[in-house]
Design a protein around this motif. Structure first.
Motif, PDB file in Angstrom:
ATOM      1  N   LEU A  41       0.825  -1.211   0.000  1.00 42.26           N
ATOM      2  CA  LEU A  41       0.000   0.000   0.000  1.00 42.26           C
ATOM      3  C   LEU A  41       0.862   1.265   0.000  1.00 42.26           C
ATOM      4  N   ASN A  42       0.458   2.242  -0.795  1.00 42.34           N
ATOM      5  CA  ASN A  42       1.125   3.539  -0.827  1.00 42.34           C
ATOM      6  C   ASN A  42       0.676   4.348   0.394  1.00 42.34           C
ATOM      7  N   PRO A  43       1.592   4.773   1.251  1.00 40.05           N
ATOM      8  CA  PRO A  43       1.194   5.416   2.512  1.00 40.05           C
ATOM      9  C   PRO A  43       0.539   6.779   2.343  1.00 40.05           C
ATOM     10  N   VAL A  44       0.678   7.421   1.183  1.00 38.92           N
ATOM     11  CA  VAL A  44       0.148   8.780   1.021  1.00 38.92           C
ATOM     12  C   VAL A  44      -1.080   8.831   0.110  1.00 38.92           C
ATOM     13  N   ILE A  45      -1.632   7.682  -0.241  1.00 38.26           N
ATOM     14  CA  ILE A  45      -2.840   7.629  -1.076  1.00 38.26           C
ATOM     15  C   ILE A  45      -3.923   6.883  -0.306  1.00 38.26           C
ATOM     16  N   LYS A  46      -5.139   7.426  -0.329  1.00 39.54           N
ATOM     17  CA  LYS A  46      -6.251   6.779   0.380  1.00 39.54           C
ATOM     18  C   LYS A  46      -6.488   5.372  -0.180  1.00 39.54           C
TER      19      LYS A  46
ATOM     20  N   ASN B 210     -11.996   6.221   2.625  1.00 36.98           N
ATOM     21  CA  ASN B 210     -11.269   7.495   2.629  1.00 36.98           C
ATOM     22  C   ASN B 210     -10.150   7.563   3.665  1.00 36.98           C
ATOM     23  N   ARG B 211      -9.735   6.424   4.184  1.00 39.89           N
ATOM     24  CA  ARG B 211      -8.640   6.406   5.148  1.00 39.89           C
ATOM     25  C   ARG B 211      -7.302   6.127   4.466  1.00 39.89           C
ATOM     26  N   TYR B 212      -6.233   6.484   5.185  1.00 38.44           N
ATOM     27  CA  TYR B 212      -4.888   6.175   4.723  1.00 38.44           C
ATOM     28  C   TYR B 212      -4.413   4.879   5.383  1.00 38.44           C
ATOM     29  N   PRO B 213      -3.464   4.182   4.783  1.00 40.51           N
ATOM     30  CA  PRO B 213      -3.019   2.898   5.341  1.00 40.51           C
ATOM     31  C   PRO B 213      -2.624   2.955   6.814  1.00 40.51           C
ATOM     32  N   HIS B 214      -1.963   4.047   7.243  1.00 39.22           N
ATOM     33  CA  HIS B 214      -1.501   4.096   8.638  1.00 39.22           C
ATOM     34  C   HIS B 214      -2.654   4.189   9.632  1.00 39.22           C
ATOM     35  N   GLU B 215      -3.857   4.480   9.141  1.00 39.42           N
ATOM     36  CA  GLU B 215      -5.019   4.571  10.021  1.00 39.42           C
ATOM     37  C   GLU B 215      -5.695   3.217  10.234  1.00 39.42           C
TER      38      GLU B 215
ATOM     39  N   SER C 149      -5.738  -1.089  10.987  1.00 39.80           N
ATOM     40  CA  SER C 149      -5.065  -2.186  11.691  1.00 39.80           C
ATOM     41  C   SER C 149      -4.454  -3.143  10.662  1.00 39.80           C
ATOM     42  N   GLY C 150      -3.640  -4.081  11.143  1.00 41.51           N
ATOM     43  CA  GLY C 150      -3.017  -5.051  10.249  1.00 41.51           C
ATOM     44  C   GLY C 150      -4.042  -5.888   9.490  1.00 41.51           C
ATOM     45  N   GLY C 151      -5.088  -6.320  10.196  1.00 45.84           N
ATOM     46  CA  GLY C 151      -6.123  -7.121   9.548  1.00 45.84           C
ATOM     47  C   GLY C 151      -6.887  -6.328   8.497  1.00 45.84           C
ATOM     48  N   MET C 152      -7.160  -5.049   8.770  1.00 45.58           N
ATOM     49  CA  MET C 152      -7.868  -4.207   7.802  1.00 45.58           C
ATOM     50  C   MET C 152      -7.015  -3.969   6.566  1.00 45.58           C
ATOM     51  N   LYS C 153      -5.721  -3.747   6.761  1.00 49.31           N
ATOM     52  CA  LYS C 153      -4.826  -3.563   5.612  1.00 49.31           C
ATOM     53  C   LYS C 153      -4.797  -4.822   4.748  1.00 49.31           C
ATOM     54  N   GLN C 154      -4.793  -5.988   5.397  1.00 50.56           N
ATOM     55  CA  GLN C 154      -4.766  -7.231   4.630  1.00 50.56           C
ATOM     56  C   GLN C 154      -6.063  -7.393   3.837  1.00 50.56           C
ATOM     57  N   ARG C 155      -7.185  -6.987   4.400  1.00 47.82           N
ATOM     58  CA  ARG C 155      -8.459  -7.041   3.669  1.00 47.82           C
ATOM     59  C   ARG C 155      -8.437  -6.095   2.472  1.00 47.82           C
ATOM     60  N   ILE C 156      -7.811  -4.926   2.631  1.00 43.38           N
ATOM     61  CA  ILE C 156      -7.683  -3.988   1.512  1.00 43.38           C
ATOM     62  C   ILE C 156      -6.889  -4.629   0.373  1.00 43.38           C
ATOM     63  N   VAL C 157      -5.788  -5.279   0.717  1.00 40.28           N
ATOM     64  CA  VAL C 157      -4.959  -5.915  -0.304  1.00 40.28           C
ATOM     65  C   VAL C 157      -5.729  -7.042  -1.010  1.00 40.28           C
TER      66      VAL C 157
END
Length: 320
Positions: free
Chosen positions: A103-108, A147-152, A154-162
């Motif tokens: 994930l790009n940290p500066v893109i929603k 509309n959130r950024y990756p740093h906002e 959790s690990g599980g939510m980021k994995q769901r995004i991917v």
């Protein structure tokens, strides 16, 4: 029905020390709606095989050959432009290990999910955003996450995004490379349940790559054991768990902790071989308890001691 057929796939890397035989003669079939677990220790070539299937290759590739048949097309022979246009993300997508590296940290995150539709499918931005929201809902994320950024997250939510990113163009095959390795046990279970749900609802075919044979058994219909760039045993999940044939598969299972048994896990002696200079004969023979003279001299061929279960081991046949 076979959806993807991999035959004699080879991927070698050029290094200062010589050629690294990361994938060396792999054969594997993936059926429609089937989950295939690929297990083995780190350094056995699992991720290289995934990259070879989707033809995402580094610049130091020296050998890339064999057949990866999808609908009559051999992905190995296709030009890069054709792979981008017809195969990658449209037919076969991949969930890489470590969501924060993807994930790009500066893109929603919502835009990152929609981006392939905008760039590769030429879809209108508003339409692509609507589809992205649907995919995010499919993987269990609330609309506000868009509309959130990756740093906002959790690990599980980021994995769901991917995972949503991998599903955005409705591929028929999804490769999952250690998708839960960076997650704690409770989140790992949630992601595994999500993957089983998606497999059932979307009739997805999956290649699930992991070093954890117990985790692979939770989702896999078929399992393949990889060692030193080769698939040394393949069969149904039941066959490999209940009647493992290859000594390496047996040791992987003995190294797995069990809740219902008093037996202590056993470590596997030694380490995977150097793929620049793999051992002569069977590549597992320096670590094997059943080693014979032929194992040191001649590479084993594939035997089928039980229907549907193939194994590269001289214990199940004689020299030919």
């Amino acid at each position: 029905m076979t959806l993807l057929r991999i035959s004699d796939l080879k991927l070698y890397y050029k290094t200062l020390r010589g050629l690294v035989r990361a994938v060396d003669g792999v054969d594997l079939d993936i059926e429609v709606g089937e989950a295939v677990g690929v297990v083995g220790e780190s350094g056995c070539g699992k991720t290289s095989m995934a990259n070879a299937i989707i033809k995402m290759l580094p610049s130091n590739v020296a050998v890339y050959q064999g057949r990866i048949n999808l609908d009559g097309l051999n992905i190995v022979d296709l030009p890069e432009a054709e792979v981008r246009r017809r195969i990658r993300w449209r037919e076969i997508s991949i969930v890489f290990q470590g969501a924060m590296n993807v994930l790009n940290p500066v893109i929603k995150v919502g835009h990152q999910v929609a981006e392939p539709l905008i760039i590769h499918a030429g879809m209108d931005k508003d339409v692509a955003y609507r589809v992205a929201r649907e995919k995010m809902k499919l993987v269990g994320l609330h609309e506000e996450v868009f509309n959130r950024y990756p740093h906002e997250l959790s690990g599980g939510m980021k994995q769901r995004i991917v995972i949503a990113m991998a599903l955005i163009m409705n591929p028929r095959i999804v490769i999952l490379d250690e998708p839960t390795s960076a997650l704690d046990v409770s989140i790992q279970a949630q992601i595994m349940n999500l993957l089983k749900k998606l497999k059932k609802e979307l009739s997805l075919s999956m290649i699930f790559i992991t070093h954890d044979i117990a985790l692979a058994s939770d989702i896999s219909d078929k399992m393949a054991v990889m060692y030193a760039g080769q698939i040394i045993e393949v069969g149904s999940a039941e066959q490999l768990l209940l009647t493992p044939m290859h000594p390496y598969t047996q040791k992987l299972l003995k190294a797995t902790p069990r809740l219902t048994s008093g037996e202590k896990p056993e470590f596997i002696p030694g380490a995977p071989p150097d793929l620049v200079d793999p051992p002569k004969g069977c590549r597992f023979h320096p670590r094997c308890s059943y080693v014979m003279d032929i194992c040191r001299e001649k590479e084993p061929i594939k035997f089928e001691p039980t229907k549907g279960q193939k194994v590269m081991c001289w214990l199940y046949g004689e020299s030919r």
